[in-house]
Design a protein around this motif. Structure first.
Motif, PDB file in Angstrom:
ATOM      1  N   UNK A   5       0.836  -1.190   0.000  1.00  0.00           N
ATOM      2  CA  UNK A   5       0.000   0.000   0.000  1.00  0.00           C
ATOM      3  C   UNK A   5       0.875   1.245   0.000  1.00  0.00           C
ATOM      4  N   UNK A   6       0.247   2.397  -0.304  1.00  0.00           N
ATOM      5  CA  UNK A   6       0.940   3.670  -0.226  1.00  0.00           C
ATOM      6  C   UNK A   6       0.357   4.414   0.967  1.00  0.00           C
ATOM      7  N   UNK A   7       1.148   4.653   2.024  1.00  0.00           N
ATOM      8  CA  UNK A   7       0.576   5.073   3.304  1.00  0.00           C
ATOM      9  C   UNK A   7       0.431   6.575   3.524  1.00  0.00           C
ATOM     10  N   UNK A   8       1.036   7.421   2.691  1.00  0.00           N
ATOM     11  CA  UNK A   8       0.949   8.860   2.954  1.00  0.00           C
ATOM     12  C   UNK A   8      -0.503   9.301   2.777  1.00  0.00           C
ATOM     13  N   UNK A   9      -1.076   9.855   3.845  1.00  0.00           N
ATOM     14  CA  UNK A   9      -2.529  10.053   3.923  1.00  0.00           C
ATOM     15  C   UNK A   9      -2.842  11.445   4.471  1.00  0.00           C
ATOM     16  N   UNK A  10      -2.974  12.459   3.592  1.00  0.00           N
ATOM     17  CA  UNK A  10      -3.273  13.808   4.080  1.00  0.00           C
ATOM     18  C   UNK A  10      -4.732  14.021   4.451  1.00  0.00           C
ATOM     19  N   UNK A  11      -5.564  13.001   4.298  1.00  0.00           N
ATOM     20  CA  UNK A  11      -6.986  13.139   4.609  1.00  0.00           C
ATOM     21  C   UNK A  11      -7.802  13.271   3.347  1.00  0.00           C
ATOM     22  N   UNK A  12      -7.597  14.359   2.602  1.00  0.00           N
ATOM     23  CA  UNK A  12      -8.298  14.540   1.332  1.00  0.00           C
ATOM     24  C   UNK A  12      -7.811  13.509   0.324  1.00  0.00           C
ATOM     25  N   UNK A  13      -8.676  13.162  -0.628  1.00  0.00           N
ATOM     26  CA  UNK A  13      -8.272  12.231  -1.684  1.00  0.00           C
ATOM     27  C   UNK A  13      -7.541  13.010  -2.767  1.00  0.00           C
ATOM     28  N   UNK A  14      -6.370  13.494  -2.415  1.00  0.00           N
ATOM     29  CA  UNK A  14      -5.587  14.348  -3.303  1.00  0.00           C
ATOM     30  C   UNK A  14      -4.905  13.518  -4.381  1.00  0.00           C
ATOM     31  N   UNK A  15      -4.498  14.187  -5.459  1.00  0.00           N
ATOM     32  CA  UNK A  15      -3.712  13.508  -6.484  1.00  0.00           C
ATOM     33  C   UNK A  15      -2.299  13.302  -5.959  1.00  0.00           C
ATOM     34  N   UNK A  16      -1.696  12.195  -6.347  1.00  0.00           N
ATOM     35  CA  UNK A  16      -0.380  11.848  -5.797  1.00  0.00           C
ATOM     36  C   UNK A  16       0.710  12.791  -6.293  1.00  0.00           C
ATOM     37  N   UNK A  17       0.634  13.228  -7.553  1.00  0.00           N
ATOM     38  CA  UNK A  17       1.622  14.200  -8.034  1.00  0.00           C
ATOM     39  C   UNK A  17       1.402  15.555  -7.360  1.00  0.00           C
ATOM     40  N   UNK A  18       0.133  15.897  -7.074  1.00  0.00           N
ATOM     41  CA  UNK A  18      -0.134  17.108  -6.317  1.00  0.00           C
ATOM     42  C   UNK A  18       0.417  17.010  -4.912  1.00  0.00           C
ATOM     43  N   UNK A  19       0.302  15.831  -4.308  1.00  0.00           N
ATOM     44  CA  UNK A  19       0.879  15.620  -2.980  1.00  0.00           C
ATOM     45  C   UNK A  19       2.398  15.770  -3.015  1.00  0.00           C
ATOM     46  N   UNK A  20       3.020  15.293  -4.100  1.00  0.00           N
ATOM     47  CA  UNK A  20       4.459  15.480  -4.237  1.00  0.00           C
ATOM     48  C   UNK A  20       4.789  16.960  -4.404  1.00  0.00           C
ATOM     49  N   UNK A  21       3.983  17.670  -5.182  1.00  0.00           N
ATOM     50  CA  UNK A  21       4.244  19.090  -5.441  1.00  0.00           C
ATOM     51  C   UNK A  21       4.172  19.922  -4.176  1.00  0.00           C
ATOM     52  N   UNK A  22       3.309  19.536  -3.237  1.00  0.00           N
ATOM     53  CA  UNK A  22       3.179  20.305  -1.999  1.00  0.00           C
ATOM     54  C   UNK A  22       3.968  19.702  -0.840  1.00  0.00           C
TER      55      UNK A  22
END
Length: 506
Positions: A150-167
């Motif tokens: 699984x991929x565990x990084x979980x900011x709460x919102x169902x964000x895009x993974x590249x967006x999560x990398x960008x921020x």
């Protein structure tokens, strides 16, 4: 007027003018359509406004056009076109950011990358996978179901993974699995002039490397100011054999945060430690229909083998009791744990429900663990002294259901606290009436004090939301003039015309 500009309160509707200060060149929109096709370009006002804001308090700033590329080659062509015509470019994922990162403050073209949604290069043996920017974290974990990973990084919102990398996103699992930065192995980037490169080299996914500058880490957290992240190669993790979650309530905010520090000092392999103050607990309980004592609480989750989990549970219970905590009952079934985490993930909307029709602003800081208790307690007092915290609402309990009464707030706004305290990161969710200048002033002043309090404690002005529009002054204080000048040099080297997401970070 200066305050309104700082807070983004421009006009009655909170939107900037829909007419760009720099109109697009003649025939430019037709050139966009020639690259991606007519249906994948829009200049409709409703579409532009939808792409001109995120979940933050910052005023809507719509782009002049929105495009939907569907392949990396199209992103390259579109970027090259904008570069030749000196048109600003703004990447857009799901719009779930919290610092105005997608607001097109200088107009230009919004690149909505949601239709690039391929999942490729899954390697079970190497624990890695490649995803395009339209893939969200929930979609990836659904795709991985049955693989044992699984991929565990979980900011709460169902964000895009590249967006999560960008921020440089983080989340509830960061204390155990880390933030986005250590979980990104490679990035495929389209530079502002349309050139394509891979930050770790094409097709490479080593767990560590010492070859040259760390370009992957440079682009993680760049907030769309250096280029388009069109693919991310991610580190996957094995699913734990056993998982248990619990809620512990405490007599005070300090007791809850002190318990967090002691759990970490005991070297327990805890996966998640989430803190909610009593205002946030009351809001989440009412919103999610859970019966919760309205007192500061910790939501803990343990991962491990079945044998080790029993030992960890016993150790956690002892530390909780030493700090005056109570109410431990472990949930091990997925449905039970899911209800607890759904309650936690609803915190943003639960806070907004405290004052329907009002504006929400979530600000975060991160401090060293040793300073966390003092900083949290000082921040709680600051919220109360600033009239930015609400009184708990009355709640009627019928059977297992919680029926909310209308919350009675002692002050004009609600400012609950919540945080991923296992890594020193916490948030204040400020719900306020943006039409009230005095209240908006208190919100702005509080957020500046909070950022400076974190800096004085040796921390950072943002642990996961990013700088965006709202924390540029604090970034200068954090890095100093020399540090900010270095960032400007990097930006100028990659984007000399300042076309990539201008007005953000720097």
């Amino acid at each position: 007027m200066a305050l309104r500009r700082v807070l983004g309160l421009r006009g009655a509707l909170g939107r900037r003018s829909c007419c760009s200060q720099h109109p697009l060149p003649p025939d430019f929109v037709e050139a966009l359509r020639a690259v991606v096709g007519g249906p994948n370009v829009s200049t409709a006002m409703a579409v532009r406004e939808q792409h001109g804001h995120d979940e933050s308090m910052h005023a809507c700033a719509p782009p002049d056009a929105v495009v939907w590329p569907q392949a990396v080659g199209q992103v390259q062509e579109l970027a090259a076109l904008c570069h030749r015509c000196h048109v600003p470019m703004v990447p857009f994922g799901t719009g779930t950011g919290l610092e105005g990162g997608v607001n097109a403050v200088q107009g230009g073209v919004c690149f909505d990358l949601s239709r690039m949604d391929a999942i490729t290069e899954l390697s079970l043996e190497d624990f890695s996978v490649a995803v395009e920017p339209g893939v969200t974290r929930k979609a990836l974990n659904s795709y991985l179901r049955g693989t044992g990973l699984w991929f565990p990084v979980d900011p709460g919102a169902d964000a895009s993974l590249c967006g999560m990398a960008a921020t440089g996103a983080s989340g509830t699992n960061a204390v155990c699995y880390g933030t986005m930065r250590p979980n990104v192995l490679n990035l495929r980037v389209v530079l502002p002039d349309g050139r394509l490169f891979h930050t770790a080299g094409p097709g490479r996914q080593p767990r560590k490397r010492a070859a040259g500058y760390d370009l992957t880490s440079l682009f993680v957290g760049s907030e769309g100011t250096l280029g388009f992240l069109t693919q991310a190669t991610l580190r996957l993790h094995p699913l734990p054999e056993a998982t248990a979650a619990t809620i512990a309530t405490f007599p005070s905010v300090r007791a809850a945060v002190d318990c967090t520090v002691q759990v970490l000092q005991a070297a327990m392999p805890v996966a998640r430690i989430e803190f909610l103050d009593e205002v946030m607990v009351g809001a989440c309980g009412r919103f999610s229909g859970l019966e919760l004592p309205e007192a500061p609480l910790l939501l803990l989750e343990l991962h491990g083998s079945r044998h080790s989990l029993a030992e960890q549970q016993q150790q956690a219970e002892e530390i909780v009791r030493l700090n005056g905590g109570s109410g431990l009952a472990w949930a091990e079934e997925p449905e039970e744990r899911g209800r607890l985490w759904d309650m936690r993930h609803s915190a943003w909307y639960a806070a907004l429900a405290l004052r329907p029709g009002c504006q929400g602003y979530s600000t975060d800081v991160c401090v060293p663990i040793s300073r966390l208790p003092d900083v949290v307690v000082e921040t709680k007092k600051d919220l109360q002294d600033s009239s930015l915290t609400g009184q708990r609402g009355r709640v009627s309990v019928v059977g297992a259901a919680v029926l909310p009464a209308i919350p009675h707030l002692t002050h004009s706004s609600a400012g609950p606290m919540v945080g991923h305290v296992g890594d020193g990161n916490f948030h204040c969710i400020l719900v306020f009436n943006r039409q009230d200048p005095a209240e908006a002033q208190r919100v702005h002043a509080f957020t500046q004090r909070l950022g400076r309090r974190a800096l004085a404690a040796g921390g950072t002005c943002t642990g996961e939301h990013g700088v965006g529009l709202g924390k540029r002054a604090l970034l200068l204080e954090e890095l100093g003039p020399e540090g900010l000048d270095t960032l400007r040099c990097i930006k100028a080297a990659l984007d000399p015309h300042n076309l990539m997401n201008p007005g953000k970070v720097l």
